[in-house]
Structure formats: C-alpha cells, structure tokens
Motif scaffolding. Structure first.
Motif, mmCIF file in Angstrom:
data_model
loop_
_atom_site.group_PDB
_atom_site.id
_atom_site.type_symbol
_atom_site.label_atom_id
_atom_site.label_comp_id
_atom_site.label_asym_id
_atom_site.label_seq_id
_atom_site.Cartn_x
_atom_site.Cartn_y
_atom_site.Cartn_z
ATOM 1 N N GLU A 4 0.875 -1.239 -0.200
ATOM 2 C CA GLU A 4 0.002 0.017 -0.064
ATOM 3 C C GLU A 4 1.005 1.286 -0.004
ATOM 4 O OE1 GLU A 4 -2.347 -0.288 3.570
ATOM 5 O OE2 GLU A 4 -3.098 -2.409 2.843
ATOM 6 N N ILE A 5 2.157 1.123 0.347
ATOM 7 C CA ILE A 5 2.929 2.292 0.612
ATOM 8 C C ILE A 5 3.695 2.748 -1.039
ATOM 9 C CG2 ILE A 5 5.273 3.056 1.466
ATOM 10 C CD1 ILE A 5 4.525 1.209 3.846
ATOM 11 N N GLY A 6 3.438 3.835 -1.326
ATOM 12 C CA GLY A 6 3.718 4.220 -2.576
ATOM 13 C C GLY A 6 5.530 4.370 -2.789
ATOM 14 N N ASN A 8 7.032 7.074 -3.251
ATOM 15 C CA ASN A 8 7.615 8.440 -2.665
ATOM 16 C C ASN A 8 6.724 8.770 -1.471
ATOM 17 O OD1 ASN A 8 9.418 9.137 -4.430
ATOM 18 N ND2 ASN A 8 8.026 9.470 -6.056
ATOM 19 N N ASP A 9 6.048 7.659 -0.794
ATOM 20 C CA ASP A 9 5.116 8.105 0.243
ATOM 21 C C ASP A 9 6.252 7.997 1.580
ATOM 22 O OD1 ASP A 9 3.011 8.096 -1.179
ATOM 23 O OD2 ASP A 9 2.193 6.020 -0.420
ATOM 24 N N ILE A 11 7.366 7.388 5.301
ATOM 25 C CA ILE A 11 7.080 6.627 6.301
ATOM 26 C C ILE A 11 8.150 6.726 7.423
ATOM 27 C CG2 ILE A 11 5.878 4.748 5.044
ATOM 28 C CD1 ILE A 11 8.468 3.064 4.999
ATOM 29 N N THR A 51 11.650 7.397 2.375
ATOM 30 C CA THR A 51 10.440 6.857 1.115
ATOM 31 C C THR A 51 11.273 5.593 0.645
ATOM 32 O OG1 THR A 51 11.596 7.758 -0.447
ATOM 33 C CG2 THR A 51 9.905 9.110 0.325
ATOM 34 N N ARG A 52 10.231 4.594 -0.057
ATOM 35 C CA ARG A 52 10.870 3.526 -0.652
ATOM 36 C C ARG A 52 11.863 3.816 -1.586
ATOM 37 N NH1 ARG A 52 8.000 -1.540 -1.388
ATOM 38 N NH2 ARG A 52 6.149 -0.678 -0.514
#
Length: 132
Positions: A4-6, A8-9, A11, A51-52
């Motif tokens: 669910e994590i994009g 560029n989100d 975290i 971010t990822r």
C-alpha cells in the motif's frame, strides 16, 4: 501493508526498518546511514521519514562490488611482494640516477645529543649481560 505504500510516500524510520529490513536494521542504523550520506531523510515537525525510493537508493549506495578473484589469482603473493618492493625502490632509483639525493637538514646540538644517547641505549640493550 508494504504494497500500500507508494514509492514516494513518507514513512517513519521505525516502520521502514520493520517493513524493508524485517527488523534486522533499526531506526538508529538508518540514521547512521543518513549521516554517512547514504540515505536521504525527510524531517517534518522534528520527525524523520524516508521513502521506498530513498531506501532503494541507500541499498544501491551501500552495495559492495563483487571481488575480482580472477585478477587476484593471476598475481601470486610473491609477485605482489616484488611489485611492492619495486614501487618503493623506483623513486630511490630515480633520485640516484639524477644524482639528486635529498639533503638532510642540519641537526641542532640538542638533537645530536638525543641521537647519540638513543644510539647508546640501543647498543647497550643488545650487549649480553656480564654474568649470564
């Protein structure tokens, strides 16, 4: 949840450590990588996020290239030793060939005395003791 994590989100560091490293790294370890310049951190309201994509970039920056065993096998330890000796001797040989030997700075009287005392202490250590 990680799906669910994009890319560029933002975290939190603790969540990133759990999600991407399954707890093998801590948020402290991620901060260390940020200090070393390997991880880009986002700081909002004095809270740190990643971010990822930033984690992926950190992994790429921290990647250690594979050793080239072929090159290591071609050069034997003896050959490596000879190469090292040649590297050390080359500047000396060049200086001798050009007859340009480096001059030693003149010693002060105090330095001469220190050197003399030092050499005497070395020679007295190497002499065998009288009764033994």
């Amino acid at each position: 949840m990680s799906d669910e994590i994009g890319d560029n989100d933002p975290i939190s560091l603790a969540m990133a450590a759990k999600l991407f490293f399954h707890g093998t790294l801590t948020k402290s370890a991620l901060r260390t990588e940020a200090r070393k310049g390997n991880l880009e951190i986002i700081r909002i309201a004095n809270k740190e996020f990643v971010t990822r994509n930033a984690i992926r970039q950190m992994i790429d920056r921290c990647r250690v290239p594979a050793r080239n065993d072929v090159q290591l096998k071609e050069t034997s330890p003896a050959a490596q030793g000879i190469a090292a000796q040649q590297a050390i001797r080359a500047p000396l040989a060049a200086a001798k060939a050009s007859n340009n030997t480096p001059e030693r700075e003149p010693m002060s009287e105090a330095d001469r005395i220190r050197e003399k005392l030092f050499l005497e202490s070395i020679s007295s250590r190497n002499k065998p003791k009288g009764g033994r």
